[in-house]
Design an enzyme around this catalytic site. Sequence first.
Site, PDB file in Angstrom:
ATOM      1  N   SER A   4      57.939  60.206  15.051  1.00 56.77           N
ATOM      2  CA  SER A   4      56.509  59.913  15.052  1.00 56.77           C
ATOM      3  C   SER A   4      55.821  60.220  13.728  1.00 56.77           C
ATOM      4  CB  SER A   4      55.815  60.682  16.180  1.00 56.77           C
ATOM      5  OG  SER A   4      56.103  62.062  16.104  1.00 56.77           O
ATOM      6  N   ASP A  25      46.652  66.273  16.394  1.00 60.96           N
ATOM      7  CA  ASP A  25      46.874  66.580  17.805  1.00 60.96           C
ATOM      8  C   ASP A  25      47.784  67.809  17.869  1.00 60.96           C
ATOM      9  OD1 ASP A  25      49.444  65.653  17.290  1.00 60.96           O
ATOM     10  OD2 ASP A  25      49.214  63.784  18.415  1.00 60.96           O
ATOM     11  N   HIS A  40      51.090  66.508  15.456  1.00 61.93           N
ATOM     12  CA  HIS A  40      51.107  65.698  14.241  1.00 61.93           C
ATOM     13  C   HIS A  40      50.048  66.094  13.223  1.00 61.93           C
ATOM     14  CE1 HIS A  40      52.715  63.194  17.596  1.00 61.93           C
ATOM     15  NE2 HIS A  40      53.707  63.106  16.730  1.00 61.93           N
TER      16      HIS A  40
END
Length: 347
Positions: A22, A311, A314
């Site tokens: 991610s 978040d 990340h």
Amino acid sequence: MKSQKFVKGEPLVPCLFFMGDSLFDNGNNNFLSTMAKSNYPPYGIDYPDGPTGRFSNGRNIADFLAQLLGFDNPIPPFVSARGSKILRGVNYASGAAGIREESGFQVGDRISLNRQLLNHRTTISRFYLFFGRNVGATKDYLNKCLYIVNMGNNDYINNYFLPQYYSTSLVYTPHQFATILIRQYSEQLRTLYSYGARKIAIFGLGLLGCIPQELTIYPPTKGSLCVEPINNAVQLFNNRLKPMIDDLNNNLSDAKFIYINITSISLGDPSAIGIKVVNVPCCIVSTTFANGQCAQGKVPCNNRNQYVFYDNFHPTEILNFVTATRAYNATLPSDAYPTDISHLALQ
């Protein structure tokens, strides 16, 4: 971040490929059946196109590296890369993906490193058509391209340290798990080499015991800001990366592997770049499935450049910028081995 200027011109390499999770994903998970998605607000609040599948408020590390290497546009995700655009490169990264096939399964579908390698084979088959089905010309082109790989995060935070879903921590000690991971990773990188890759940058893992999600699951002991058992286990993996790089370079003809030390890059005083909040996220985190991502449609903090995390997992755009710039042009000798990305690109 919006005022940052990059010198335009011909890219330093003809094409750029990303494989990873991610931290690099820019849309490959959008159409998967998974909770690991970020194609909704408040993700992308500072990105020109809004929410795109980047797990950040703005650009991610892959975006900044592409700019630093001279590319006018972001490298397209595999899911939408079409036509001659693939000749400039493809981004295969997928949120929740790991070195191990099972890593991240509890959040749904994801494109593991093995599957990303298969997707790259598909891209190469398309390259053949552009090069008149000339295998030699295709290989020569790929030999000049740059590959950047960021894998291993989910093998820890979405595998080893989730014993309710995975048995790995019950079966393997941290030393054994790191050894097994490196062995599999090395084989996967040899496969990438066999497809024509020669210039390959490998990102190490950061201080995963300091991310908000792990602090929520495993509250640190008194006096500690991070979950040290996680950081210690991850460091066992990182310690094996440099020897792996040496082994690959010594045993594969014309191979140029480098190691980007994310732990080194992440150390230091964050206030030097204006960051004030290091252990809580900028956005309101969803409590659904306890997945640690931003709650859809909620308004995030307005001082995003002062936060490390967007978040629970990340980084914010400003952290992605710092990581990319130091990976590209090492600030400290410990940031990259044996050289940084800017020097690898010119080799």
